[in-house]
Design an enzyme around this catalytic site. Structure first.
Site, PDB file in Angstrom:
ATOM      1  N   HIS A 147       0.721  -1.107   0.039  1.00  0.00           N
ATOM      2  CA  HIS A 147       0.154  -0.072  -0.045  1.00  0.00           C
ATOM      3  C   HIS A 147       0.838   1.190   0.005  1.00  0.00           C
ATOM      4  CE1 HIS A 147       1.023  -0.985   4.058  1.00  0.00           C
ATOM      5  NE2 HIS A 147       0.922   0.370   4.464  1.00  0.00           N
ATOM      6  N   HIS A 161       1.182   5.366   1.210  1.00  0.00           N
ATOM      7  CA  HIS A 161       0.902   6.523   1.951  1.00  0.00           C
ATOM      8  C   HIS A 161       0.331   7.916   1.108  1.00  0.00           C
ATOM      9  CE1 HIS A 161       1.087   4.230   5.969  1.00  0.00           C
ATOM     10  NE2 HIS A 161       1.677   3.603   5.197  1.00  0.00           N
TER      11      HIS A 161
HETATM   12  P1  AMP Z   1       2.356   0.521   7.245  1.00  0.00           P
HETATM   13  O1  AMP Z   1       3.315   0.917   8.193  1.00  0.00           O
HETATM   14  O2  AMP Z   1       2.869   1.098   5.998  1.00  0.00           O
HETATM   15  O3  AMP Z   1       2.168  -0.907   6.832  1.00  0.00           O
HETATM   16  O4  AMP Z   1       1.120   1.050   7.518  1.00  0.00           O
HETATM   17  C1  AMP Z   1      -0.049   0.545   7.875  1.00  0.00           C
HETATM   18  C2  AMP Z   1      -1.032   1.586   7.921  1.00  0.00           C
HETATM   19  O5  AMP Z   1      -2.233   0.880   7.995  1.00  0.00           O
HETATM   20  C3  AMP Z   1      -0.967   2.436   9.283  1.00  0.00           C
HETATM   21  O6  AMP Z   1      -0.743   3.719   8.987  1.00  0.00           O
HETATM   22  C4  AMP Z   1      -2.217   2.295   9.928  1.00  0.00           C
HETATM   23  O7  AMP Z   1      -2.845   3.196  10.722  1.00  0.00           O
HETATM   24  C5  AMP Z   1      -3.284   1.779   8.927  1.00  0.00           C
HETATM   25  N1  AMP Z   1      -4.090   1.113   9.226  1.00  0.00           N
HETATM   26  C6  AMP Z   1      -4.194  -0.197   9.892  1.00  0.00           C
HETATM   27  N2  AMP Z   1      -5.558  -0.636  10.135  1.00  0.00           N
HETATM   28  C7  AMP Z   1      -6.380   0.224   9.403  1.00  0.00           C
HETATM   29  C8  AMP Z   1      -7.827   0.249   9.247  1.00  0.00           C
HETATM   30  N3  AMP Z   1      -8.403  -0.625   9.730  1.00  0.00           N
HETATM   31  N4  AMP Z   1      -8.310   1.316   8.564  1.00  0.00           N
HETATM   32  C9  AMP Z   1      -7.643   2.360   8.246  1.00  0.00           C
HETATM   33  N5  AMP Z   1      -6.212   2.289   8.241  1.00  0.00           N
HETATM   34  C10 AMP Z   1      -5.699   1.361   8.844  1.00  0.00           C
END
Ligand code: AMP
Ligand code: ZN
Length: 141
Positions: free
Chosen positions: A103, A105
């Site tokens: 994903h 950001h």
């Molecule tokens: P990463 O550290 O790049 O894997 O980022 C994962 C991101 O997903 C984090 O910034 C979390 O806050 C976000 N996240 C996790 N669960 C959810 C959810 N159910 N809805 C929206 N964002 C989420």
């Protein structure tokens, strides 16, 4: 057909089994707001299919993914009145990846918001830099 990992929270969101604050959806991609934003409006863009990291993404996703990033990025900037936008992408735990479904950001940024994302270092000498560039270049497949 979209591959779904039964233990993956983003697969469950993509399948509509867990709610999200959705901002955009295309045939292959989905965008929704991060639940723990750097700034309000921080959005996540992902392929609906489960691929653990950027390194696993099939090339044919590229066009839809890039268009989705630009479309959603423009909307995030307009909606939040941001002055800038960071595209961030974490791969593997050592790089801060918490959710193992690739994903991106999109983080809205503001003049003087005080965030300093990348502490920088220096190479010892130009030969070290050029040697590493050659090593990486030889490994690009
Ligand atoms: P990463 O550290 O790049 O894997 O980022 C994962 C991101 O997903 C984090 O910034 C979390 O806050 C976000 N996240 C996790 N669960 C959810 C959810 N159910 N809805 C929206 N964002 C989420
Ligand atoms: Zn997944």
């Amino acid at each position: 057909m979209t591959y779904k990992d039964p233990d993956c929270i983003f697969c469950k969101i993509a399948a509509g089994e867990i709610p999200c604050a959705k901002v955009y959806e295309s045939e292959s991609c989905l965008a929704f707001l991060d639940i723990a934003p750097v700034h309000a409006g921080h959005a996540l863009v992902l392929p609906k299919a489960h691929h653990p990291t950027l390194l696993d993404l099939p090339a044919e996703l590229g066009s839809d993914l890039m268009q989705t990033l630009a479309k959603v990025g423009r909307a995030v900037m307009e909606a939040t009145g941001a002055d800038g936008l960071n595209l961030m992408q974490n791969n593997f735990e050592a790089a801060g990846q918490l959710v193992h479904h690739a994903h991106f950001h999109l983080v809205p940024r503001f003049e003087d918001d005080g965030l300093r994302l990348w502490p920088q270092t220096a190479y010892d000498d130009p030969e070290e830099m050029n040697g590493l560039a050659k090593k990486i270049a030889d490994l690009v497949k």
